[in-house]
Design a protein around this motif. Structure first.
Motif, short mmCIF file in Angstrom:
data_model
loop_
_atom_site.label_atom_id
_atom_site.label_comp_id
_atom_site.label_asym_id
_atom_site.label_seq_id
_atom_site.Cartn_x
_atom_site.Cartn_y
_atom_site.Cartn_z
N GLY A 66 0.86 -0.97 0.07
CA GLY A 66 0.02 -0.04 -0.04
C GLY A 66 0.76 1.30 0.14
O GLY A 66 0.11 2.33 -0.25
N THR A 67 2.11 1.04 0.27
CA THR A 67 3.02 2.45 0.29
C THR A 67 3.88 2.61 -0.85
O THR A 67 4.85 3.32 -0.73
CB THR A 67 3.50 2.45 1.64
OG1 THR A 67 4.56 1.27 2.14
CG2 THR A 67 2.48 2.63 2.90
N MET A 68 3.94 1.64 -1.68
CA MET A 68 4.83 1.53 -2.61
C MET A 68 5.09 2.73 -3.61
O MET A 68 6.16 3.46 -3.79
CB MET A 68 4.70 0.46 -3.77
CG MET A 68 5.80 0.07 -4.59
SD MET A 68 5.43 -1.13 -5.87
CE MET A 68 4.49 -0.64 -6.79
N LYS A 69 3.90 3.30 -3.94
CA LYS A 69 4.10 4.59 -4.68
C LYS A 69 4.47 5.78 -3.87
O LYS A 69 5.28 6.61 -4.37
CB LYS A 69 2.45 5.10 -5.11
CG LYS A 69 1.85 4.16 -6.01
CD LYS A 69 0.60 4.65 -6.50
CE LYS A 69 0.11 3.67 -7.72
NZ LYS A 69 -1.27 4.22 -8.36
N LYS A 70 4.00 6.03 -2.53
CA LYS A 70 4.67 6.87 -1.65
C LYS A 70 6.26 6.92 -1.39
O LYS A 70 7.04 7.77 -1.32
CB LYS A 70 3.98 6.91 -0.16
CG LYS A 70 2.68 7.67 -0.42
CD LYS A 70 3.00 9.05 -0.58
CE LYS A 70 1.55 9.86 -0.47
NZ LYS A 70 1.65 11.29 -1.06
N HIS A 71 6.77 5.53 -1.26
CA HIS A 71 8.09 5.30 -1.35
C HIS A 71 8.94 5.84 -2.39
O HIS A 71 9.92 6.17 -2.33
CB HIS A 71 8.26 3.60 -1.20
CG HIS A 71 9.58 3.59 -0.84
ND1 HIS A 71 10.64 2.93 -1.58
CD2 HIS A 71 10.16 3.14 0.40
CE1 HIS A 71 11.32 2.63 -1.49
NE2 HIS A 71 11.63 2.69 0.04
N ILE A 72 8.44 5.60 -3.56
CA ILE A 72 8.81 5.95 -5.05
C ILE A 72 8.70 7.59 -4.92
O ILE A 72 9.96 8.29 -5.27
CB ILE A 72 8.16 5.44 -5.96
CG1 ILE A 72 8.30 4.04 -6.05
CG2 ILE A 72 8.70 6.00 -7.40
CD1 ILE A 72 7.40 3.42 -7.23
N GLU A 73 7.95 8.09 -4.39
CA GLU A 73 7.76 9.70 -4.56
C GLU A 73 8.95 10.09 -3.25
O GLU A 73 9.38 11.11 -3.64
CB GLU A 73 6.30 10.01 -4.00
CG GLU A 73 5.98 11.59 -3.95
CD GLU A 73 4.69 11.94 -3.21
OE1 GLU A 73 4.50 12.93 -3.00
OE2 GLU A 73 3.76 10.89 -3.49
N ALA A 74 9.23 9.36 -2.50
CA ALA A 74 10.13 9.96 -1.42
C ALA A 74 11.56 9.94 -2.10
O ALA A 74 12.20 10.77 -1.90
CB ALA A 74 10.03 9.15 -0.11
N GLU A 75 11.70 9.01 -2.76
CA GLU A 75 13.11 8.60 -3.28
C GLU A 75 13.48 9.74 -4.32
O GLU A 75 14.51 9.93 -4.59
CB GLU A 75 13.03 7.30 -4.10
CG GLU A 75 13.24 6.27 -3.18
CD GLU A 75 13.51 4.85 -3.99
OE1 GLU A 75 12.82 4.59 -5.06
OE2 GLU A 75 14.12 3.93 -3.27
N LYS A 76 12.29 10.20 -4.93
CA LYS A 76 12.36 11.22 -5.94
C LYS A 76 12.71 12.96 -5.57
O LYS A 76 12.97 13.75 -6.21
CB LYS A 76 11.02 11.28 -6.92
CG LYS A 76 11.16 10.09 -7.85
CD LYS A 76 10.05 10.15 -8.65
CE LYS A 76 9.88 9.07 -9.66
NZ LYS A 76 8.74 9.08 -10.74
N GLU A 77 12.44 12.92 -4.13
CA GLU A 77 12.48 14.18 -3.69
C GLU A 77 14.13 14.82 -3.78
O GLU A 77 15.03 14.11 -3.61
CB GLU A 77 12.38 14.21 -2.18
CG GLU A 77 10.88 14.41 -1.77
CD GLU A 77 10.45 15.68 -2.24
OE1 GLU A 77 10.79 16.76 -2.19
OE2 GLU A 77 9.17 15.48 -2.96
N PRO A 78 14.01 15.99 -4.21
CA PRO A 78 15.29 16.58 -4.69
C PRO A 78 16.33 16.55 -3.57
O PRO A 78 17.81 16.09 -3.69
CB PRO A 78 15.17 17.95 -4.94
CG PRO A 78 13.80 18.07 -5.68
CD PRO A 78 13.03 16.78 -4.55
N PHE A 79 16.00 16.56 -2.18
CA PHE A 79 17.13 16.45 -1.22
C PHE A 79 17.54 15.17 -0.84
O PHE A 79 18.73 14.63 -0.86
CB PHE A 79 16.24 16.73 0.05
CG PHE A 79 17.28 16.53 1.53
CD1 PHE A 79 17.87 17.59 1.93
CD2 PHE A 79 17.08 15.54 1.99
CE1 PHE A 79 18.93 17.67 2.80
CE2 PHE A 79 18.06 15.51 3.24
CZ PHE A 79 18.90 16.50 3.58
N ILE A 80 16.68 13.81 -1.27
CA ILE A 80 17.14 12.46 -1.31
C ILE A 80 17.97 12.25 -2.33
O ILE A 80 18.90 11.61 -2.28
CB ILE A 80 15.83 11.58 -0.86
CG1 ILE A 80 15.12 12.05 0.34
CG2 ILE A 80 16.39 10.14 -1.01
CD1 ILE A 80 15.89 11.82 1.32
#
Length: 352
Positions: A116-130
């Motif tokens: 259920g959190t796969m999409k959010k996990h990908i979104e977090a990885e795409k954050e400029p800071f990360i």
């Protein structure tokens, strides 16, 4: 570079009890995979793992495989997300699964949260800071801002869960050996000095995160599991990779990177397996499972909001007003000196 974790789950030979020569993919799937991998520099000539002789050799070969390849359509996240019913989609799911030791099982809480959190996990990885962090392009000032805000989150979460540790559900995955408040405090003292508590302040987004933890602790304490799992499992998995980035960027081995160390845990891999097994052992009804998955997505969003806020030059500029407490070494100067002497010696050899 990060390693291609997808291979870990694609290949059953990761399990020492399995036949090393047997591939997890069917013959039909193998053919489809070959077609998709023609432009991949690692897989274009076939599976690089097919001739391994033992488990150790397999792991060593896997360590040589980069996670992202230039011009590789097979493992591009953006393209994978657009394809709903292809082998590529299936393989990406396998890559996501490898972050956990427990297999995806319907009706299990851990599996539900992961799916259920796969999409959010990908979104977090795409954050400029990360992205900057993963590319080893953050400054030590950005790094300590990051740690400072995590300190406030963990301090709040651990204060709350410590009071609720006997809750029939929370107690299943409550382990004080995972607590990060003290290691983070040690890192902040090393980076800011003994007066660090008078210097560091939480960002507005961090305060929002803390307020969310406080809110659910009063309304429905069981939902705290979603935040505990999101943070602690992240520390035990992805956090271990970030620790290597920190060491490479700043030369921190222990001091300055205590956050990533779990000295009270003898074998982290076995502990992770125990943690995941305990999580999957929690019995929840359908409505409760959905609430926990929803809350896990909120936990991810809280982290994403913090990352967005941290990626602000004004915040970094403000932080630079406070001197680094440790003697920072500017490795770039040594590189320049090395290049100078290297060229000097090369020219001298040509003359002689």
């Amino acid at each position: 570079m990060n390693k291609l974790n997808i291979v870990s789950d694609m290949c059953k030979s990761l399990d020492e009890k399995q036949d090393l020569k047997k591939c997890i993919l069917s013959k039909e799937e193998q053919e489809e995979f070959k077609s998709l991998s023609k432009t991949c520099p690692v897989f274009k000539s076939g599976c690089p793992l097919k001739d391994v002789k033992d488990h150790n050799e397999l792991l060593n070969k896997m360590n040589d495989i980069p996670y992202k390849h230039p011009k590789c359509p097979t493992f591009k996240q953006d393209e994978i997300q657009q394809q709903e019913n292809t082998l590529v989609k299936k393989l990406f799911q396998k890559r996501w699964d490898i972050f956990f030791n427990e297999p995806l099982v319907p009706g299990k809480l851990g599996s539900a949260i992961r799916r259920g959190t796969m999409k959010k996990h990908i979104e977090a990885e795409k954050e400029p800071f990360i992205k900057k962090f993963l590319k080893k392009k953050i400054t030590v000032y950005e790094y300590r801002i990051y740690l400072a805000n995590l300190y406030f989150v963990y301090k709040k979460m651990e204060e709350i869960t410590r009071k609720l540790k006997n809750d029939p559900i929370l107690k299943v995955i409550y382990f004080e050996t995972l607590h990060r408040e003290k290691p983070l405090a040690d890192d902040l003292e090393y980076l800011y000095g003994k007066n660090w508590k008078k210097i560091v302040k939480p960002l507005k987004e961090t305060v929002d995160y803390m307020n969310r933890l406080e809110e659910i602790s009063k309304k429905n304490p069981s939902l705290l599991i979603s935040h505990m799992v999101t943070r602690y499992l992240g520390d035990m998995y992805g956090g271990q990779k970030l620790s290597k980035k920190v060491k490479s960027m700043f030369g921190f081995v222990k001091k300055g990177s205590e956050f990533y160390r779990f000295d009270q845990i003898d074998k982290l891999t076995k502990f992770r397996m125990k943690y995941e097994h305990s999580l999957n052992g929690i019995k929840v009804v359908d409505k409760m499972e959905k609430e926990m998955v929803d809350e896990a997505n909120i936990a991810f969003q809280c982290n994403i909001n913090m990352f967005k806020a941290m990626n602000d030059e004004k915040i970094v500029k403000e932080d630079k007003k406070y001197k680094l407490a440790y003697n920072a070494i500017d490795y770039s100067k040594y590189v320049i000196i090395y290049i100078f002497f290297y060229n000097l010696c090369s020219n001298f050899n040509k003359i002689s």
